[in-house]
Design a protein around this motif. Structure first.
Motif, PDB file in Angstrom:
ATOM      1  N   LEU A  20       1.726  40.989  48.513  1.00 20.46           N
ATOM      2  CA  LEU A  20       2.854  41.874  48.267  1.00 20.46           C
ATOM      3  C   LEU A  20       3.253  42.612  49.549  1.00 20.46           C
ATOM      4  O   LEU A  20       2.420  42.840  50.429  1.00 20.46           O
ATOM      5  N   TYR A  65       5.139  44.887  40.581  1.00 17.20           N
ATOM      6  CA  TYR A  65       3.909  44.166  40.225  1.00 17.20           C
ATOM      7  C   TYR A  65       3.217  44.849  39.048  1.00 17.20           C
ATOM      8  O   TYR A  65       2.749  44.187  38.121  1.00 17.20           O
ATOM      9  N   ASP A  68       5.139  44.195  35.829  1.00 15.20           N
ATOM     10  CA  ASP A  68       4.880  42.844  35.325  1.00 15.20           C
ATOM     11  C   ASP A  68       3.533  42.775  34.628  1.00 15.20           C
ATOM     12  O   ASP A  68       3.385  42.111  33.590  1.00 15.20           O
TER      13      ASP A  68
END
Length: 270
Positions: A20, A65, A68
């Motif tokens: 990321l 993230y 999700d």
């Protein structure tokens, strides 16, 4: 009929991947991934039904993230986001629909925000409207300078990691002593987590003393426990150690159950 008993809840953990994009002003970079499946495996192995994911400081305000991850287990997970002070109300409402229940101010090594300036007054008003809390991660010496204004703004506050007393002072830290009094306020919560960040072992006499002082001064009803998984910058710590630590700090089973279930269920909207 659904079981009304709240699950046991881990109130502080992180999920992320090293691929990321990292915030340019980060204090450190992670040395390993922390995938959701590993975290859920730890919950299952320790009989925990739910967890609260905290946006890591090194990912800045990109909460994607974490969102999700919550989408993959919406009944088991809530989240605490990091947002810009100018975040639009529509963005905050989007985060709320995604399972976010608060924002985090990670102020370790950072200047304290001026909450009466810039976008802060509007942001704090939005947080109150959403019934979100503000999670504060800051050294104990500066706790009063941020928790006091947040409470004056009628925001509910969750203080990270025992309030981060200085390792050399422990429970004698004047900032921690201030927290003992501040936590009598029903709008102030404290996480029993990350003791090793305060110079202690995952469980040990310093953290045990701090936990018992918090119960003595503030009572047990606004204390929550967190694993702080995956223990960033402390690779030798294990999930099992952090879970066992609560039993070492607090011998009374009924008190532990309140800290593990009833309290976080109220605080994080499970």
């Amino acid at each position: 009929m659904a079981d009304p008993t709240p699950p046991l809840i881990d109130a502080h953990a992180h999920v992320f991947a090293r691929t990321l994009a990292l915030a340019p002003d980060r204090r450190y970079a992670p040395q390993a991934d922390a995938p959701l499946e590993d975290y859920l495996g730890h919950l299952d192995a320790h009989g925990l039904g739910a967890g609260v994911l905290i946006q890591p400081s090194f990912l800045g305000t990109d909460n994607g993230y974490m969102l999700d991850a919550i989408r993959q287990a919406p009944n088991r997970l809530r989240g605490v986001a990091v947002v810009d002070e100018h975040a639009a109300p529509a963005e905050l409402e989007r985060l709320a629909r995604g399972g976010i229940v608060g924002i985090r101010l990670n102020l370790i090594g950072q200047p304290l925000p001026l909450l009466d300036q810039g976008g802060w007054p509007r942001l704090l008003a939005c947080l109150r409207a959403l019934d979100w809390h503000v999670e504060v991660h800051v050294e104990a010496a500066r706790l009063s300078a941020i928790v006091g204004p947040l409470r004056a703004a009628q925001c509910r506050v969750v203080v990270d990691h025992f309030g981060r007393p200085a390792p050399a002072l422990g429970a004698a830290d004047p900032g921690f002593r201030w927290l003992l009094e501040a936590a009598r306020d029903d709008g102030v919560w404290v996480k029993l987590s990350g003791a090793y960040r305060n110079g202690s072992e995952p469980a040990g006499p310093a953290a045990r003393q701090a936990a018992r002082l918090l119960i003595e001064h503030a009572g047990p009803d606004r204390l929550v426990w967190g694993s702080d998984w995956p223990h960033t910058q402390h690779p030798g710590v294990t999930y099992a150690q952090t879970f066992q630590a609560l039993a070492d700090w607090i011998g009374d089973i009924d008190l532990r159950l309140r800290i593990l279930a009833a309290n976080p269920s109220r605080c994080f909207a499970f």
